[in-house]
Design a protein around this motif. Sequence first.
Motif, short mmCIF file in Angstrom:
data_model
loop_
_atom_site.label_atom_id
_atom_site.label_comp_id
_atom_site.label_asym_id
_atom_site.label_seq_id
_atom_site.Cartn_x
_atom_site.Cartn_y
_atom_site.Cartn_z
N ILE A 108 -12.63 -15.40 -3.10
CA ILE A 108 -11.20 -15.48 -2.78
C ILE A 108 -10.36 -15.01 -3.97
N ILE A 109 -10.76 -15.40 -5.17
CA ILE A 109 -10.05 -14.94 -6.37
C ILE A 109 -10.10 -13.42 -6.46
N VAL A 110 -11.28 -12.85 -6.20
CA VAL A 110 -11.42 -11.39 -6.24
C VAL A 110 -10.52 -10.74 -5.19
N GLY A 111 -10.50 -11.29 -3.98
CA GLY A 111 -9.67 -10.74 -2.93
C GLY A 111 -8.19 -10.75 -3.29
N ILE A 112 -7.73 -11.88 -3.82
CA ILE A 112 -6.32 -12.00 -4.21
C ILE A 112 -5.98 -11.02 -5.33
N TYR A 113 -6.88 -10.91 -6.30
CA TYR A 113 -6.63 -10.01 -7.43
C TYR A 113 -6.58 -8.55 -6.98
N LEU A 114 -7.53 -8.16 -6.13
CA LEU A 114 -7.54 -6.77 -5.66
C LEU A 114 -6.29 -6.46 -4.83
N TRP A 115 -5.83 -7.43 -4.07
CA TRP A 115 -4.60 -7.22 -3.30
C TRP A 115 -3.40 -7.02 -4.23
N ARG A 116 -3.33 -7.82 -5.28
CA ARG A 116 -2.18 -7.77 -6.19
C ARG A 116 -2.14 -6.47 -7.00
N ILE A 117 -3.29 -5.88 -7.30
CA ILE A 117 -3.29 -4.66 -8.11
C ILE A 117 -3.30 -3.40 -7.25
N SER A 118 -3.36 -3.55 -5.93
CA SER A 118 -3.34 -2.37 -5.06
C SER A 118 -1.98 -1.69 -5.18
N SER A 119 -1.97 -0.38 -5.32
CA SER A 119 -0.73 0.36 -5.54
C SER A 119 -0.25 1.12 -4.31
N LEU A 120 -1.15 1.31 -3.32
CA LEU A 120 -0.79 2.03 -2.11
C LEU A 120 -1.33 1.27 -0.89
N PRO A 121 -0.67 1.41 0.27
CA PRO A 121 -1.17 0.75 1.49
C PRO A 121 -2.61 1.14 1.81
N ALA A 122 -2.99 2.39 1.50
CA ALA A 122 -4.34 2.86 1.82
C ALA A 122 -5.42 2.08 1.07
N HIS A 123 -5.03 1.45 -0.04
CA HIS A 123 -5.99 0.72 -0.86
C HIS A 123 -6.40 -0.60 -0.23
N THR A 124 -5.71 -1.01 0.82
CA THR A 124 -6.05 -2.26 1.50
C THR A 124 -6.28 -2.06 2.99
N GLU A 125 -6.46 -0.83 3.41
CA GLU A 125 -6.71 -0.53 4.82
C GLU A 125 -8.20 -0.62 5.13
N LEU A 126 -8.50 -0.95 6.37
CA LEU A 126 -9.88 -0.96 6.84
C LEU A 126 -10.18 0.38 7.49
N ILE A 127 -11.14 1.10 6.92
CA ILE A 127 -11.49 2.44 7.40
C ILE A 127 -12.66 2.33 8.38
N VAL A 128 -12.55 3.00 9.52
CA VAL A 128 -13.62 3.02 10.50
C VAL A 128 -14.45 4.29 10.31
N PRO A 129 -15.75 4.16 10.04
CA PRO A 129 -16.61 5.33 9.80
C PRO A 129 -16.59 6.31 10.98
N PHE A 130 -16.68 7.58 10.65
CA PHE A 130 -16.77 8.70 11.60
C PHE A 130 -15.46 8.99 12.33
N LEU A 131 -14.47 8.11 12.21
CA LEU A 131 -13.19 8.32 12.90
C LEU A 131 -12.10 8.47 11.85
N LYS A 132 -11.69 9.71 11.63
CA LYS A 132 -10.82 10.06 10.51
C LYS A 132 -9.47 9.36 10.56
N PHE A 133 -8.88 9.25 11.74
CA PHE A 133 -7.52 8.74 11.83
C PHE A 133 -7.45 7.29 12.32
N LEU A 134 -8.60 6.64 12.46
CA LEU A 134 -8.60 5.25 12.91
C LEU A 134 -8.73 4.33 11.70
#
Length: 361
Positions: free
Chosen positions: A142-168
């Motif tokens: 949980i500490i790691v999750g909170i820290y990574l969220w706080r240092i993320s600089s762009l929305p893409a850094h916290t998005e969930l990417i779906v493999p093989f589907l470029k725009f999903l």
Amino acid sequence: MLLALAQWLAQDIRFFSVFNYITLRAVLAAMTALGISFMVGPAMIRKLTAYKIGQSVRNDGPQTHLVKAGTPTMGGALILTSIAITTLLWGDLRNQYVWVVLLTTLGFGAIGWVDDYRKVVHRNPKGLSARVKMFWQSIIAIIVGIYLWRISSLPAHTELIVPFLKFLVFSLPAVMFVALTYLVIVGTSNAVNLTDGLDGLAIMPTVMVSSALAIFAYVAGHAVFSKYLGIPYIPGAGELAVFCGAIAGAGLAFLWFNAYPAEVFMGDVGALALGAALGTVAVIVRQELVLFIMGGVFVVEAVSVMIQVASFKLTGKRVFRMAPLHHHYELKGWKETQVVVRFWIITMLLVLLGLATLKLR
């Protein structure tokens, strides 16, 4: 440390500027971790044997495992030592991601060490209770999750990417991002731990998955490559390739001693830490679902235990002859080496499938 020295020397001697290349340092990290483990391994095994820090074996398991009783365990301390020293030598210590994965790995390793210590030194077969173990794993994740969220600089850094589907892609709010981070880190940690039941079974898939994650980390940290392949550009993530290289090198050296018949087992100190390391790297480079694919053997092993427990509690019947899954196949007549090598082959195919997501999008 060595990177800082090389950068200082590069001011006067141009040759040393070559150490700025992440790919070179990733290779050197693998070789360094390999060398450290090879040099320290034999002495460590002798010490563990002398202190009688031996593995206990389940009485209800395959009878062929009874000969493993007393084999030195807690060998994962060798892996973690090699990884830590190598990362400090070749990694960029100004990079926050390096510290996140290193401290997370050592934190989970500490939990595993206490568990192993209680089992083999205090002769407490239960070690740490599942509740206590899960509590500390949860705190770190949980500490790691909170820290990574706080240092993320762009929305893409916290998005969930779906493999093989470029725009999903799915935009994750803070709570969901932290929850996903928790599930990936804790889930992978325990899945690797459950897989570590046969000689060499867990360590080789770990080496393969970490090597693949090194490629993902390098691409994610490279502005040109990440744009071309359509994955989030995460400045600094490329440095994790050095850390992954250290895992691969230390893992291969440990396999030398852990191959059938094993001279040493990694124990919870190694399995919990390595799983957490893979999960943390995957979260940082936004490849959680790809990790799910590449670590399919770990996933199936963990799911087999959940199915077995749920089935027995609900119906009183077992789905598998024994869980985790590798014991099921042993009881069906597969030799230990057959199970191990076949699971390696499956992991290799899954890793290649995971790497294919880089281009097939």
